[in-house]
Structures are given as structure tokens and as C-alpha cells.
Design an enzyme around this catalytic site. Structure first.
Site, PDB file in Angstrom:
ATOM      1  N   TYR A  25      60.824 143.589  31.209  1.00  0.00           N
ATOM      2  CA  TYR A  25      60.589 144.498  30.100  1.00  0.00           C
ATOM      3  C   TYR A  25      60.443 143.727  28.789  1.00  0.00           C
ATOM      4  O   TYR A  25      61.044 142.672  28.600  1.00  0.00           O
ATOM      5  CB  TYR A  25      61.745 145.488  29.955  1.00  0.00           C
ATOM      6  N   SER A  26      59.642 144.273  27.915  1.00  0.00           N
ATOM      7  CA  SER A  26      59.498 143.805  26.542  1.00  0.00           C
ATOM      8  C   SER A  26      59.201 142.311  26.486  1.00  0.00           C
ATOM      9  O   SER A  26      58.187 141.876  27.010  1.00  0.00           O
ATOM     10  CB  SER A  26      60.739 144.185  25.725  1.00  0.00           C
ATOM     11  N   ALA A  27      60.058 141.492  25.863  1.00  0.00           N
ATOM     12  CA  ALA A  27      59.761 140.059  25.737  1.00  0.00           C
ATOM     13  C   ALA A  27      59.540 139.419  27.099  1.00  0.00           C
ATOM     14  O   ALA A  27      58.684 138.537  27.253  1.00  0.00           O
ATOM     15  CB  ALA A  27      60.883 139.345  24.989  1.00  0.00           C
TER      16      ALA A  27
END
Length: 298
Positions: free
Chosen positions: A158-160
Site C-alpha cells: 500500500y501507498s509508499a
């Protein structure tokens, strides 16, 4: 108290994060009691409870150091797990964190390793700091074509963590795993009411009207103009994130932006264009090895 938790607080508060919201809540509640915050409230008004016996990976004791990556059947397996931070000074995940510095060193070493025919990012992370993330994603993206580079989600990216995964040639995710959360958040904590109730007053003597503006806001109340400035910064980094994923996944910027930082489980991530296949981690690794065997000179 170990100095680990103050250092974690520095990495979580008042800094841009590319982090899945649920992972942010877990990290915040894990730190709350240790930092003297009695309770943490969500935006919807619900309190976040923390089980002191729950193992969240923030260990006071350091793990023993190991080599940077494992070689399995000619594939360099690089672990990407826990909170992603700019620097840890270690090559492996340490105390629930993985450093971009260690990932970069591992990746560059694996690229030059004659025994490593391919590279796998073994991902299970809800994301982390923006600082250092996109430079590493650019490095991975620029290395495409030199060796096969796969992102194999053992659970989630997720995300980064997804920013790094998206830079790889191929992204696989298990049925119960997840991808996405292409967004940025900054958490600014306002202690002013708690300080007022305690009967204390905090005074800052500084030069420059903007000096320590965010720190002063934490103790004296957050002003709308500060929130507007932080929002502008978050928007810039959010657009960088969207553009990076669009480039990496050969998608339009509009399509990625339209996701509004949503996250997707299993096959939904494939349908959204964020992953290439739903595969168990061992199945994905075997598929990569089969590709290497097929490409080998006969």
C-alpha cells in the site's frame, strides 16, 4: 524508555507520509501511551484502543544483522516490510521498519550480482515516509530491462510500498492481499487544549515569523493558514505520486487520480490496473523461475 518511540514519533507526526490509513492508525495507537497521549480519537469520533500485548513489530531490541538479501534459484529476494522510512542504517527490516537506504543498497548490489538473474521485492507493507520513496522508485523504474524485476506481494503493498511495487516489471498479489492507496497524508497533532487544561503555558522565542510554525501550532492551536500551506504541500506530493504510478503502470494520470487513494484487495487490484496477476507468493516465485528457465540458452 527506549529512544525508539521518540524516533518513531518524529517519523510519523508533522511529516508527509504515503501510508495506508489503517496502518497509520495502528502506528499512532501503538505510540500513544508511550508518548503520554492517553487516548487517540479518529476523525469520526471513535476512540482507538491499543492492546498492550499486541505485537506490532516495534521492538525495543535490535534484530541481529544479516546479509542484505537471499538468493533462491538465481533470484535475489529483497524484503520490504513494515513501516518504510528514509534511513535505518540496516540492510534488512529492523524493529518493524525498512529503510529506503537499505533497499537501495540491496537493489544496486543485486543488479551487479552475477548470481542474481532476477530481482524480487518481497512486499508486505502499508507504506511509510515520502522522503526517499520516489527517488528509489525512479531507480527501480530506470533499471527495467537490465534484469527481470518483480514485485511479489506476500500480503499487501500500500501507498509508499505500492510506489516501489509499481516501478517493477510485474506486480502479483495474493487473493487476500492488497494494492493501491496512492495518496499522501500529514498528521498534525494539536496539544493546545491538553496544555491549557493542565495549567501550563508554552512560550517560543524565535527569529523569523515562520520559524517552528508547525511546532508552535501543536502547542498553541492550529491556524487555518497553516493547514492551507500544508495542504498545498501534500497536494504537490500527491500529484507526484499519481504521476509516478501512471508512468510506471502505463496508465493515464486521470485514471490513477480518480481512484482517490482507494485500496484494492486481490483481483480488484488487477481490474484497477495496479497489479498484473492474483498469485500466491510461492506460485509467483515459481512463475518467475520458469520464465528464467525458458529464457536460458539451451
Amino acid at each position: 524508555m527506549s529512544d525508539l518511540f521518540p524516533r518513531l514519533a518524529q517519523r510519523i507526526f508533522n511529516t508527509p507520509l504515503a501510508l495506508h490509513p489503517q496502518k497509520a492508525e495502528v502506528a499512532l495507537t501503538a505510540l500513544a501511551e508511550r508518548l503520554g497521549i492517553a487516548r487517540v480519537a479518529r476523525a469520526d469520533g471513535a476512540s482507538l484502543a491499543f492492546d498492550e500485548d499486541e505485537d506490532l513489530g516495534f521492538d525495543d531490541e535490535a534484530r541481529p544483522c544479516r546479509a542484505g538479501y537471499d538468493l533462491v534459484g538465481g533470484v535475489a529476494l529483497i524484503q520490504v516490510e513494515g513501516m518504510l522510512v528514509q534511513k535505518t542504517g540496516t540492510l534488512r527490516p529492523y524493529s518493524g521498519m525498512t529503510g529506503y537506504d537499505g533497499l537501495r543498497a540491496n537493489f544496486l548490489t543485486a543488479m551487479e550480482d552475477p548470481l542474481a538473474e532476477a530481482i524480487v521485492l518481497d512486499l508486505n507493507s502499508g507504506g511509510g515516509e515520502v522522503a526517499g520513496c520516489f527517488d528509489l522508485a525512479d531507480l527501480i523504474y530506470a533499471s527495467r530491462g537490465l534484469k527481470p524485476i518483480w514485485a511479489i506481494c506476500s500480503e499487501c503493498a500500500y501507498s509508499a510500498a505500492y510506489a516501489l511495487a509499481s516501478a517493477c516489471d510485474r506486480v502479483t498479489v495474493p487473493r487476500t492481499g492488497g494494492t493501491g492507496s496512492v495518496g499522501v497524508v500529514t498528521m498534525l497533532v494539536d496539544y493546545s487544549k491538553a496544555i491549557e487544561r493542565s495549567g501550563l503555558a508554552v512560550h517560543f522565542v524565535h527569529y523569523g515569523s515562520r520559524k517552528m510554525e508547525e511546532t508552535r501550532a501543536m502547542h498553541g492551536g492550529v491556524k487555518p493558514d497553516l493547514l492551507e500551506r500544508i495542504q498545498r504541500d501534500v497536494d504537490v506530493m500527491g500529484e507526484l505520486f499519481v504521476a509516478t504510478v501512471a508512468r510506471n503502470r502505463n496508465m493515464s494520470v486521470e485514471a490513477v487520480r480518480a481512484q482517490q487513494a482507494d485500496y484494492y484487495l486481490g483481483a480488484a487490484g488487477v481490474q484497477a490496473g495496479l497489479a498484473d496477476a492474483v498469485m500466491a507468493p510461492d506460485e509467483a516465485l515459481m512463475a518467475l523461475m520458469a520464465d528464467l528457465d525458458a529464457a536460458a540458452p539451451q
